[in-house]
Design an enzyme around this catalytic site. Structure first.
Site, PDB file in Angstrom:
ATOM      1  N   ILE A 109       0.838  -1.203   0.000  1.00 37.59           N
ATOM      2  CA  ILE A 109       0.000   0.000   0.000  1.00 37.59           C
ATOM      3  C   ILE A 109       0.874   1.254   0.000  1.00 37.59           C
ATOM      4  N   THR A 165      12.286  -4.716   4.889  1.00 40.16           N
ATOM      5  CA  THR A 165      12.165  -6.089   5.388  1.00 40.16           C
ATOM      6  C   THR A 165      11.834  -6.974   4.188  1.00 40.16           C
ATOM      7  N   ILE A 219      11.928   1.481  12.152  1.00 40.38           N
ATOM      8  CA  ILE A 219      11.131   2.225  13.140  1.00 40.38           C
ATOM      9  C   ILE A 219      11.274   1.658  14.555  1.00 40.38           C
ATOM     10  N   LEU A 255       2.700   3.807   7.564  1.00 38.82           N
ATOM     11  CA  LEU A 255       2.192   2.512   7.082  1.00 38.82           C
ATOM     12  C   LEU A 255       3.094   1.344   7.448  1.00 38.82           C
ATOM     13  N   SER A 289       2.585  -7.215   8.439  1.00 40.25           N
ATOM     14  CA  SER A 289       1.190  -7.138   7.994  1.00 40.25           C
ATOM     15  C   SER A 289       0.496  -8.480   7.740  1.00 40.25           C
ATOM     16  N   THR A 305      -6.156  -0.966  10.362  1.00 41.16           N
ATOM     17  CA  THR A 305      -6.935  -2.006   9.690  1.00 41.16           C
ATOM     18  C   THR A 305      -8.298  -2.209  10.353  1.00 41.16           C
ATOM     19  N   ASP A 306      -9.247  -2.745   9.582  1.00 38.39           N
ATOM     20  CA  ASP A 306     -10.555  -3.083  10.163  1.00 38.39           C
ATOM     21  C   ASP A 306     -10.460  -4.290  11.099  1.00 38.39           C
ATOM     22  N   GLU A 307      -9.315  -5.015  11.043  1.00 35.84           N
ATOM     23  CA  GLU A 307      -9.204  -6.242  11.848  1.00 35.84           C
ATOM     24  C   GLU A 307      -9.184  -5.957  13.349  1.00 35.84           C
ATOM     25  N   TYR A 360      -1.534 -10.139  15.002  1.00 33.68           N
ATOM     26  CA  TYR A 360      -1.461  -8.984  14.089  1.00 33.68           C
ATOM     27  C   TYR A 360      -2.487  -7.923  14.488  1.00 33.68           C
ATOM     28  N   LYS A 420      -2.007  -4.093  16.000  1.00 33.51           N
ATOM     29  CA  LYS A 420      -2.515  -2.880  15.347  1.00 33.51           C
ATOM     30  C   LYS A 420      -3.473  -2.140  16.295  1.00 33.51           C
ATOM     31  N   TYR A 476      -8.412 -21.834   3.174  1.00 25.25           N
ATOM     32  CA  TYR A 476      -8.492 -22.219   4.590  1.00 25.25           C
ATOM     33  C   TYR A 476      -9.914 -22.642   4.965  1.00 25.25           C
ATOM     34  N   ASN A 503     -14.431 -16.154   0.648  1.00 20.10           N
ATOM     35  CA  ASN A 503     -13.157 -16.530   0.017  1.00 20.10           C
ATOM     36  C   ASN A 503     -13.358 -17.489  -1.155  1.00 20.10           C
ATOM     37  N   ASP A 551      -7.769 -24.901   8.647  1.00 19.78           N
ATOM     38  CA  ASP A 551      -8.132 -23.499   8.852  1.00 19.78           C
ATOM     39  C   ASP A 551      -7.063 -22.760   9.655  1.00 19.78           C
TER      40      ASP A 551
HETATM   41  P1  NAD Z   1       3.439  -4.693   3.509  1.00 14.73           P
HETATM   42  O1  NAD Z   1       3.803  -5.825   4.386  1.00 14.73           O
HETATM   43  O2  NAD Z   1       3.259  -4.923   2.041  1.00 14.73           O
HETATM   44  O3  NAD Z   1       4.538  -3.531   3.643  1.00 14.73           O
HETATM   45  C1  NAD Z   1       5.059  -3.146   4.889  1.00 14.73           C
HETATM   46  C2  NAD Z   1       6.237  -2.205   4.647  1.00 14.73           C
HETATM   47  O4  NAD Z   1       6.731  -1.788   5.928  1.00 14.73           O
HETATM   48  C3  NAD Z   1       7.411  -2.876   3.913  1.00 14.73           C
HETATM   49  O5  NAD Z   1       7.925  -2.007   2.927  1.00 14.73           O
HETATM   50  C4  NAD Z   1       8.433  -3.109   5.012  1.00 14.73           C
HETATM   51  O6  NAD Z   1       9.774  -3.082   4.560  1.00 14.73           O
HETATM   52  C5  NAD Z   1       8.136  -1.926   5.947  1.00 14.73           C
HETATM   53  N1  NAD Z   1       8.549  -2.232   7.332  1.00 14.73           N
HETATM   54  C6  NAD Z   1       8.241  -3.327   8.061  1.00 14.73           C
HETATM   55  N2  NAD Z   1       8.841  -3.266   9.270  1.00 14.73           N
HETATM   56  C7  NAD Z   1       9.523  -2.083   9.296  1.00 14.73           C
HETATM   57  C8  NAD Z   1      10.332  -1.452  10.275  1.00 14.73           C
HETATM   58  N3  NAD Z   1      10.580  -2.030  11.453  1.00 14.73           N
HETATM   59  N4  NAD Z   1      10.856  -0.231   9.997  1.00 14.73           N
HETATM   60  C9  NAD Z   1      10.604   0.364   8.786  1.00 14.73           C
HETATM   61  N5  NAD Z   1       9.881  -0.209   7.812  1.00 14.73           N
HETATM   62  C10 NAD Z   1       9.336  -1.422   8.069  1.00 14.73           C
HETATM   63  O7  NAD Z   1       2.130  -4.058   4.159  1.00 14.73           O
HETATM   64  P2  NAD Z   1       0.837  -3.426   3.462  1.00 14.73           P
HETATM   65  O8  NAD Z   1      -0.117  -4.508   3.127  1.00 14.73           O
HETATM   66  O9  NAD Z   1       1.259  -2.472   2.419  1.00 14.73           O
HETATM   67  O10 NAD Z   1       0.210  -2.623   4.693  1.00 14.73           O
HETATM   68  C11 NAD Z   1       0.629  -1.289   4.974  1.00 14.73           C
HETATM   69  C12 NAD Z   1      -0.122  -0.769   6.180  1.00 14.73           C
HETATM   70  O11 NAD Z   1      -1.531  -0.775   5.907  1.00 14.73           O
HETATM   71  C13 NAD Z   1       0.079  -1.610   7.441  1.00 14.73           C
HETATM   72  O12 NAD Z   1       0.167  -0.738   8.543  1.00 14.73           O
HETATM   73  C14 NAD Z   1      -1.183  -2.460   7.521  1.00 14.73           C
HETATM   74  O13 NAD Z   1      -1.482  -2.784   8.851  1.00 14.73           O
HETATM   75  C15 NAD Z   1      -2.218  -1.504   6.922  1.00 14.73           C
HETATM   76  N6  NAD Z   1      -3.358  -2.153   6.260  1.00 14.73           N
HETATM   77  C16 NAD Z   1      -3.153  -3.116   5.306  1.00 14.73           C
HETATM   78  C17 NAD Z   1      -4.252  -3.687   4.659  1.00 14.73           C
HETATM   79  C18 NAD Z   1      -4.070  -4.716   3.577  1.00 14.73           C
HETATM   80  O14 NAD Z   1      -5.071  -5.256   3.070  1.00 14.73           O
HETATM   81  N7  NAD Z   1      -2.870  -5.038   3.140  1.00 14.73           N
HETATM   82  C19 NAD Z   1      -5.558  -3.269   4.995  1.00 14.73           C
HETATM   83  C20 NAD Z   1      -5.720  -2.278   5.972  1.00 14.73           C
HETATM   84  C21 NAD Z   1      -4.608  -1.721   6.592  1.00 14.73           C
HETATM   85  P1  TYD Z   2      -5.097 -12.537   3.748  1.00 15.43           P
HETATM   86  O1  TYD Z   2      -4.837 -12.123   2.328  1.00 15.43           O
HETATM   87  O2  TYD Z   2      -4.002 -13.201   4.513  1.00 15.43           O
HETATM   88  O3  TYD Z   2      -5.648 -11.250   4.506  1.00 15.43           O
HETATM   89  P2  TYD Z   2      -6.301 -11.151   6.009  1.00 15.43           P
HETATM   90  O4  TYD Z   2      -6.009 -12.373   6.765  1.00 15.43           O
HETATM   91  O5  TYD Z   2      -5.606  -9.951   6.544  1.00 15.43           O
HETATM   92  O6  TYD Z   2      -7.778 -10.942   5.792  1.00 15.43           O
HETATM   93  O7  TYD Z   2      -6.329 -13.530   3.751  1.00 15.43           O
HETATM   94  C1  TYD Z   2      -7.596 -13.179   3.195  1.00 15.43           C
HETATM   95  C2  TYD Z   2      -8.551 -14.311   3.499  1.00 15.43           C
HETATM   96  O8  TYD Z   2      -8.134 -15.462   2.761  1.00 15.43           O
HETATM   97  C3  TYD Z   2      -8.576 -14.743   4.951  1.00 15.43           C
HETATM   98  O9  TYD Z   2      -9.899 -15.115   5.289  1.00 15.43           O
HETATM   99  C4  TYD Z   2      -7.665 -15.952   5.003  1.00 15.43           C
HETATM  100  C5  TYD Z   2      -7.858 -16.567   3.635  1.00 15.43           C
HETATM  101  N1  TYD Z   2      -6.674 -17.267   3.055  1.00 15.43           N
HETATM  102  C6  TYD Z   2      -6.830 -18.526   2.487  1.00 15.43           C
HETATM  103  O10 TYD Z   2      -7.935 -19.107   2.476  1.00 15.43           O
HETATM  104  N2  TYD Z   2      -5.729 -19.126   1.934  1.00 15.43           N
HETATM  105  C7  TYD Z   2      -4.495 -18.523   1.917  1.00 15.43           C
HETATM  106  O11 TYD Z   2      -3.515 -19.142   1.423  1.00 15.43           O
HETATM  107  C8  TYD Z   2      -4.362 -17.217   2.497  1.00 15.43           C
HETATM  108  C9  TYD Z   2      -3.029 -16.522   2.509  1.00 15.43           C
HETATM  109  C10 TYD Z   2      -5.493 -16.621   3.036  1.00 15.43           C
END
Ligand code: NAD
Ligand code: TYD
Length: 351
Positions: A13, A37, A61, A82, A86, A131-133, A157, A161, A214, A256, A287
């Site tokens: 993101i 990372t 960080i 961000l 994650s 996150t909504d989680e 996780y 958050k 799952y 899913n 699961d």
């Molecule tokens: P991601 O795992 O793709 O990216 C995380 C980034 O943070 C990476 O570039 C990593 O190098 C950097 N990072 C990790 N640890 C670090 C540290 N200690 N110091 C500096 N940088 C560090 O994550 P994402 O899916 O892009 O999510 C970004 C943010 O959005 C997160 O805070 C996550 O909780 C939130 N979010 C994600 C989703 C989603 O669906 N992916 C939904 C809602 C909220």
């Molecule tokens: P994920 O992409 O890991 O996001 P989050 O757990 O943050 O919602 O998973 C999305 C949904 O898909 C979640 O219900 C778990 C499920 N899942 C599978 O069924 N198989 C998989 O291999 C993964 C990674 C997730």
């Protein structure tokens, strides 16, 4: 010139947010602070790497002194945070990495920002992306998460958050730090690390490998196109009310198994396979522990107060996403094979 530090800008993101800000605001100085990372990949930003208003800084960080140093050097007016661990499945095997980065890391940033801005907080902003989680899980009862839903996280996780969200509010209430928080649903789109459901499934389908679903695939997620999330972050960063929380979601709930079935049929068409061929790869597996049943977001506040709304229908967004992965095979191959894979697996093991 306004200087904004975006943490985690090399991730999924974050890279979309950095690209949007660098292109849309040529008079802002955008600093991407990322530890690189396993999930951080500078290839995500190769198109803007040489832009005059963009700087990359490698920093962790969890390391307070180096964050203070970066803040003193760049003197940001705004922080969009961000950076995080994650992936829920990784949080089950290594919760401490999530506590360190998501809780301690966020506190380090909050404290460094408070120290930097304490003489004058006017015009400053600390934006925490969450996150909504944190809200836990819903039943199949048509209800939604609102900004007033009680926090009830279930995975390490989401607990990390939730904890970071509480610290952000505590810094606002105790020290007057000008903060804003958003809680978003599941994102999908380009540059998504292939440990997450959608890019993992696309890659496995391409290589004729099993698609792990799952449990019974009954869990429901609300999916939002990542560019729509980046637009929401832009809107909230500039116009959100200080001290406020905004929910961001796609109003787009999918079981899913239904999502994977749709993805299989798009992939059949794109790869010239017979309809139904890719779906044979669907494999039900054990699961996830503590697997939240359903997420659904009510984003009325953001839509009515700030005028944001999602721009894309899911089918179109998913089709565009599949096209991106099929047209950027090198990006995913670099991550899923060879040196990079060895590098990130090793790095994770050593934490
Ligand atoms: P991601 O795992 O793709 O990216 C995380 C980034 O943070 C990476 O570039 C990593 O190098 C950097 N990072 C990790 N640890 C670090 C540290 N200690 N110091 C500096 N940088 C560090 O994550 P994402 O899916 O892009 O999510 C970004 C943010 O959005 C997160 O805070 C996550 O909780 C939130 N979010 C994600 C989703 C989603 O669906 N992916 C939904 C809602 C909220
Ligand atoms: P994920 O992409 O890991 O996001 P989050 O757990 O943050 O919602 O998973 C999305 C949904 O898909 C979640 O219900 C778990 C499920 N899942 C599978 O069924 N198989 C998989 O291999 C993964 C990674 C997730």
């Amino acid at each position: 010139m306004k200087t904004i530090i975006i943490t985690g800008g090399a991730g999924f993101i974050g890279s979309h947010v950095v690209r949007l800000f660098v292109n849309k605001y040529p008079d802002y100085n955008i600093v991407n602070l990322d530890a690189l990372t396993y999930a951080g990949n500078l290839n995500n930003l190769s198109d803007i790497a040489n832009a005059p208003n963009y700087t990359f800084v490698k920093a962790d960080i969890t390391d307070f002194p180096s964050i203070v140093e970066v803040f003193n050097q760049y003197k940001p007016d705004g922080i969009i945070h961000l950076a995080a661990e994650s992936h829920v499945d990784r949080s089950i095997t290594d919760p401490f990495a999530f506590i360190r980065t998501n809780v301690m890391g966020t506190c380090n940033l909050l404290h460094a920002a408070k120290e930097l801005w304490k003489a004058d907080m006017e015009g400053k902003r600390f934006y925490h992306v969450s996150t909504d989680e944190v809200y836990g899980a819903l039943e199949f009862d048509g209800t939604f998460f609102t900004e007033n839903t009680k926090y009830d996280p279930h995975s390490p996780y989401s607990a990390s958050k939730a904890s970071s969200d509480h610290f952000v509010r505590a810094y606002h209430d105790t020290y007057g730090l000008p903060v804003v928080i958003s809680n978003c649903s599941n994102n999908y789109g380009s540059h998504h690390f292939p440990e997450k459901l959608i890019p993992l499934a696309i890659n496995n389908i391409k290589h004729n490998k099993p698609i792990p679903v799952y449990g019974k695939g009954e869990n429901v997620r609300d999916w939002l196109f990542v560019n729509d999330h980046a637009r929401a972050i832009d809107t909230i960063f500039h116009n959100g009310k200080s001290g406020s929380t905004y929910n961001i979601g796609g109003n787009n709930e999918w079981k899913n198994i239904d999502l994977i079935t749709l993805l299989c049929s798009i992939m059949d068409r794109k790869l010239g396979r017979q309809e139904g061929e890719s779906a044979k790869l669907i494999t039900f597996v054990t699961d996830r522990a503590g697997h939240d049943l359903r997420y659904a977001i009510d984003s009325t506040k953001l839509q009515e107060e700030l005028g944001w709304k999602p721009s894309l229908q899911f089918e179109e967004g998913l089709e565009r996403t599949v096209d991106w992965y099929l047209n950027n095979e090198e990006w995913i191959d670099n991550i899923t094979s060879g040196e990079y894979k060895k590098y990130y697996e090793e790095q994770y093991k050593n934490r």
